[in-house]
Design an enzyme around this catalytic site. Structure first.
Site, PDB file in Angstrom:
ATOM      1  N   ASP A 203      69.556 -41.494   3.136  1.00 31.08           N
ATOM      2  CA  ASP A 203      68.201 -41.179   2.694  1.00 31.08           C
ATOM      3  C   ASP A 203      67.620 -40.025   3.524  1.00 31.08           C
ATOM      4  O   ASP A 203      68.022 -39.818   4.672  1.00 31.08           O
ATOM      5  CB  ASP A 203      67.343 -42.437   2.885  1.00 31.08           C
ATOM      6  CG  ASP A 203      65.924 -42.261   2.394  1.00 31.08           C
ATOM      7  OD1 ASP A 203      65.735 -42.132   1.174  1.00 31.08           O
ATOM      8  OD2 ASP A 203      64.990 -42.257   3.233  1.00 31.08           O
ATOM      9  N   GLU A 227      70.937 -37.390   0.668  1.00 31.91           N
ATOM     10  CA  GLU A 227      69.835 -37.040  -0.212  1.00 31.91           C
ATOM     11  C   GLU A 227      69.140 -35.777   0.288  1.00 31.91           C
ATOM     12  O   GLU A 227      68.317 -35.830   1.191  1.00 31.91           O
ATOM     13  CB  GLU A 227      68.811 -38.181  -0.277  1.00 31.91           C
ATOM     14  CG  GLU A 227      67.715 -37.899  -1.286  1.00 31.91           C
ATOM     15  CD  GLU A 227      66.315 -38.330  -0.859  1.00 31.91           C
ATOM     16  OE1 GLU A 227      65.406 -38.288  -1.695  1.00 31.91           O
ATOM     17  OE2 GLU A 227      66.111 -38.692   0.326  1.00 31.91           O
TER      18      GLU A 227
HETATM   19  C1  ABC Z   1      54.932 -44.022  -1.590  1.00 30.00           C
HETATM   20  C2  ABC Z   1      54.343 -44.476  -2.918  1.00 30.00           C
HETATM   21  C3  ABC Z   1      54.273 -43.311  -3.895  1.00 30.00           C
HETATM   22  C4  ABC Z   1      53.467 -42.190  -3.260  1.00 30.00           C
HETATM   23  C5  ABC Z   1      54.114 -41.796  -1.940  1.00 30.00           C
HETATM   24  C6  ABC Z   1      53.309 -40.722  -1.241  1.00 30.00           C
HETATM   25  O1  ABC Z   1      54.225 -42.918  -1.088  1.00 30.00           O
HETATM   26  O2  ABC Z   1      55.194 -45.490  -3.460  1.00 30.00           O
HETATM   27  O3  ABC Z   1      53.651 -43.761  -5.083  1.00 30.00           O
HETATM   28  O4  ABC Z   1      53.476 -41.088  -4.143  1.00 30.00           O
HETATM   29  C7  ABC Z   1      59.930 -44.645  -0.036  1.00 30.00           C
HETATM   30  C8  ABC Z   1      59.509 -45.451  -1.228  1.00 30.00           C
HETATM   31  C9  ABC Z   1      58.384 -44.765  -1.981  1.00 30.00           C
HETATM   32  C10 ABC Z   1      57.240 -44.409  -1.042  1.00 30.00           C
HETATM   33  C11 ABC Z   1      57.810 -43.592   0.134  1.00 30.00           C
HETATM   34  C12 ABC Z   1      56.764 -43.192   1.144  1.00 30.00           C
HETATM   35  O5  ABC Z   1      58.809 -44.357   0.786  1.00 30.00           O
HETATM   36  O6  ABC Z   1      60.628 -45.591  -2.082  1.00 30.00           O
HETATM   37  O7  ABC Z   1      57.927 -45.615  -3.012  1.00 30.00           O
HETATM   38  O8  ABC Z   1      56.294 -43.647  -1.764  1.00 30.00           O
HETATM   39  O9  ABC Z   1      56.223 -44.295   1.765  1.00 30.00           O
HETATM   40  C13 ABC Z   1      63.600 -40.778  -0.172  1.00 30.00           C
HETATM   41  C14 ABC Z   1      63.847 -42.013  -1.036  1.00 30.00           C
HETATM   42  C15 ABC Z   1      62.516 -42.594  -1.412  1.00 30.00           C
HETATM   43  C16 ABC Z   1      61.862 -43.154  -0.162  1.00 30.00           C
HETATM   44  C17 ABC Z   1      61.946 -42.233   0.978  1.00 30.00           C
HETATM   45  C18 ABC Z   1      61.320 -42.606   2.207  1.00 30.00           C
HETATM   46  C19 ABC Z   1      62.743 -41.127   0.953  1.00 30.00           C
HETATM   47  O10 ABC Z   1      64.691 -41.714  -2.079  1.00 30.00           O
HETATM   48  O11 ABC Z   1      62.606 -43.607  -2.391  1.00 30.00           O
HETATM   49  O12 ABC Z   1      60.492 -43.425  -0.492  1.00 30.00           O
HETATM   50  O13 ABC Z   1      62.301 -43.400   2.873  1.00 30.00           O
HETATM   51  C20 ABC Z   1      60.515 -36.302  -0.097  1.00 30.00           C
HETATM   52  C21 ABC Z   1      61.696 -36.542   0.829  1.00 30.00           C
HETATM   53  C22 ABC Z   1      62.733 -37.419   0.165  1.00 30.00           C
HETATM   54  C23 ABC Z   1      62.101 -38.717  -0.359  1.00 30.00           C
HETATM   55  C24 ABC Z   1      60.993 -38.315  -1.334  1.00 30.00           C
HETATM   56  C25 ABC Z   1      60.294 -39.514  -1.932  1.00 30.00           C
HETATM   57  O14 ABC Z   1      60.037 -37.510  -0.647  1.00 30.00           O
HETATM   58  O15 ABC Z   1      62.260 -35.319   1.189  1.00 30.00           O
HETATM   59  O16 ABC Z   1      63.720 -37.737   1.116  1.00 30.00           O
HETATM   60  N1  ABC Z   1      63.091 -39.622  -0.962  1.00 30.00           N
HETATM   61  C26 ABC Z   1      59.370 -31.824  -2.621  1.00 30.00           C
HETATM   62  C27 ABC Z   1      59.863 -31.854  -1.189  1.00 30.00           C
HETATM   63  C28 ABC Z   1      60.777 -33.043  -0.987  1.00 30.00           C
HETATM   64  C29 ABC Z   1      60.034 -34.311  -1.358  1.00 30.00           C
HETATM   65  C30 ABC Z   1      59.642 -34.195  -2.824  1.00 30.00           C
HETATM   66  C31 ABC Z   1      58.971 -35.443  -3.361  1.00 30.00           C
HETATM   67  O17 ABC Z   1      58.795 -33.064  -2.978  1.00 30.00           O
HETATM   68  O18 ABC Z   1      60.576 -30.686  -0.899  1.00 30.00           O
HETATM   69  O19 ABC Z   1      61.171 -33.115   0.357  1.00 30.00           O
HETATM   70  O20 ABC Z   1      60.910 -35.442  -1.154  1.00 30.00           O
HETATM   71  O21 ABC Z   1      57.799 -35.670  -2.680  1.00 30.00           O
HETATM   72  C32 ABC Z   1      61.494 -28.812  -6.397  1.00 30.00           C
HETATM   73  C33 ABC Z   1      61.729 -28.374  -4.990  1.00 30.00           C
HETATM   74  C34 ABC Z   1      61.759 -29.627  -4.106  1.00 30.00           C
HETATM   75  C35 ABC Z   1      60.442 -30.371  -4.252  1.00 30.00           C
HETATM   76  C36 ABC Z   1      60.253 -30.727  -5.727  1.00 30.00           C
HETATM   77  C37 ABC Z   1      58.987 -31.525  -5.976  1.00 30.00           C
HETATM   78  O22 ABC Z   1      60.269 -29.550  -6.505  1.00 30.00           O
HETATM   79  O23 ABC Z   1      62.959 -27.688  -4.890  1.00 30.00           O
HETATM   80  O24 ABC Z   1      61.972 -29.269  -2.755  1.00 30.00           O
HETATM   81  O25 ABC Z   1      60.496 -31.567  -3.480  1.00 30.00           O
HETATM   82  O26 ABC Z   1      61.436 -27.688  -7.222  1.00 30.00           O
END
Ligand code: ABC
Length: 466
Positions: A203, A227
């Protein structure tokens, strides 16, 4: 070698809490941000279901003990808010249950992948963090100082900054610290020795410094995919110097751009979704390809057109790389953003007769036959044989796949010269979806895309139809 073994798999990604409960109760609540009762035993009971879909490996959500708090984002049912690395999350069952799960998979010739988080732990609310509640990292000095990531283009910040917000903080572990690295190596090798997991999904992999990975992965000594949540293949591709595989976000974005509205031309899909990725990675045949996961809205929340969906699914399953099916895709689930994309699967009654299930299962089974029949299927790169704005066709050993993003009303005839991939002048193919026979004449194949459906053309060398 484990990489070769994994190239042959089709992975089924599930969230343990949402996949299956100990006892079936199809009316049980299926939405929201609370634990809904899915367990490892529940998964064991539904292995026939996963197997009837054709998947050969199961990726389960994180297994360690999480915070029990009721947070602004609900409970830690997904498993990404660790509190104690040395214990299991008992909402999902016991240590014996987990061993039984892996054992049951192995008995069926299937593999088990675990999801691990080394980047952070979890903490509810805004109050100052009480580090003594964590195990084993129980002092501020085991973490980077509290500072949220603000600029995602600043890699130093991405690595050392914190994820999270006022509702839930994700205290960022100082993974560069030798004692921390030492702990994680022992932890992963103990886990793998105890439970016999076959693979790992790491993750938040881009939030940990790259130098963490080589020795960690060597110690784990199993297949590892990271990831890297980023759409740019150049950014993501660099990680393949540090880990064998990554979750293929660049490909995911191109799939969505090509098959959800507004639809980009297939020429662009070929350029960005195939060539740019191929040029940015050392080896695309081991990337994990997906159309949905637990962090993105489901495909059917953006597109209702079944023809587009079948094309996107065929692309996921037959393109270079390892296909990943996110649980619920096979039931045509259509939830939007988290948590709506994490529906309890029980509402579907685990139906295996709906047409999306049947199509996915057909595609996967064909893929498995090609893998078994053609030694190079998994390692030979696909070859483009036709592309225009609506149609893109490619060859891989034993198959000619014609993808179309014109939608369900699309009809179009194209001509393909087969001489570069077939030595038979009158090569016969069978389209898997319609079971119709197509034959080349003098090395020229006339193909008609109908109702916007993909053409999954299997090479026939005898009268026997697969
Ligand atoms: C909670 C709530 C959500 C709320 C959020 C702020 O907080 O449930 O409703 O929106 C876990 C839980 C989630 C929880 C989070 C935070 O923790 O499952 O429910 O969300 O408390 C991994 C996992 C994911 C997990 C975590 C944390 C990490 O798969 O399930 O979440 O352990 C970032 C991280 C990535 C992470 C993801 C959720 O957030 O890097 O590891 N996933 C941009 C950023 C990314 C970012 C992404 C989404 O936005 O660069 O780093 O991911 O926020 C493209 C670009 C990308 C860009 C996208 C949007 O557009 O190339 O770089 O990504 O064009």
């Amino acid at each position: 070698e484990y990489n070769d073994l994994w190239r042959k798999q089709v992975i089924y990604q599930l969230l343990t809490d949402r996949f299956a409960r100990d006892e079936d109760d199809f009316e049980h609540p299926s939405q929201g941000r609370k634990y809904l009762g899915g367990t490892w035993r529940g998964i064991i009971k539904k292995l026939d279901y996963i197997q009837s879909l054709g998947c050969t490996a199961v990726w389960i959500s994180p297994i360690v003990k999480n915070i029990e708090s009721q947070t602004g984002y609900g409970e830690a049912y997904h498993g990404y808010w660790a509190q104690d690395f040395t214990e299991l999350n008992n909402h999902f069952g016991s240590s014996q249950d987990l061993k039984d799960l892996v054992n049951s998979l192995h008995k069926r010739g299937m593999l088990c992948m675990i999801d691990i988080v080394v980047n952070h732990m979890g903490h509810a609310g805004t109050q100052a963090i009480d580090y003594t509640q964590f195990k084993p990292f129980n002092q501020a000095n085991d973490f980077h100082p509290w500072k949220y990531i603000q600029d995602y283009n600043n890699q130093e910040e991405v690595v050392k900054g914190w994820l999270g917000d006022n509702c839930v903080n994700l205290p960022d572990i100082k993974t560069e610290k030798p004692s921390v690295r030492k702990f994680f190596k022992k932890w992963i090798s103990d886990l793998i020795n105890t439970y016999k997991f076959d693979g790992i999904r790491i993750d938040t992999a881009k939030h940990v410094e790259k130098s963490f990975y080589p020795s960690f992965i060597e110690t784990a000594n199993v297949f590892t995919t990271g990831e890297i949540f980023h759409g740019n293949p150049k950014y993501a591709g660099i990680y393949q110097n540090y880990m064998p595989s990554i979750i293929n976000f660049p490909f995911y974005y191109q799939l969505r751009e090509a098959f959800s509205s507004p639809r980009k031309p297939m020429l662009e899909y070929y350029q960005k979704g195939v060539l740019d990725i191929r040029h940015s990675f050392r080896d695309t045949t081991i990337l994990c390809n997906f159309l949905e996961n637990h962090d993105v809205p489901r495909f059917f929340s953006q597109t209702q057109d079944n023809a587009l969906a079948l094309n996107a699914l065929a692309a996921t399953i037959f393109s270079d790389g390892i296909p990943v099916i996110y649980y619920g895709q096979e039931q045509r689930f259509s939830g939007g953003n988290d948590p709506d994309n994490r529906e309890g699967l029980w509402v579907s009654k685990y139906d295996t007769s709906n047409f999306v299930f049947e199509c996915i299962s057909l595609f996967i089974r064909l893929r498995q036959r090609l893998v078994a029949k053609y030694p190079k299927f998994c390692t030979q790169l696909s070859q483009m044989v036709y592309v225009d704005n609506r149609v893109y066709a490619f060859y891989r050993p034993g198959i000619l796949l014609v993808l179309c993003n014109g939608g369900r009303k699309m009809r179009k005839t194209i001509q393909i010269d087969i001489s570069s991939f077939s030595s038979h002048t009158n090569q016969v193919f069978v389209d898997a979806l319609t079971q119709s026979r197509i034959q080349a004449t003098e090395k020229i194949l006339n193909l008609t895309v109908k109702y916007g459906l993909p053409l999954v053309c299997i090479f026939m060398f005898s009268q026997k139809v697969f």
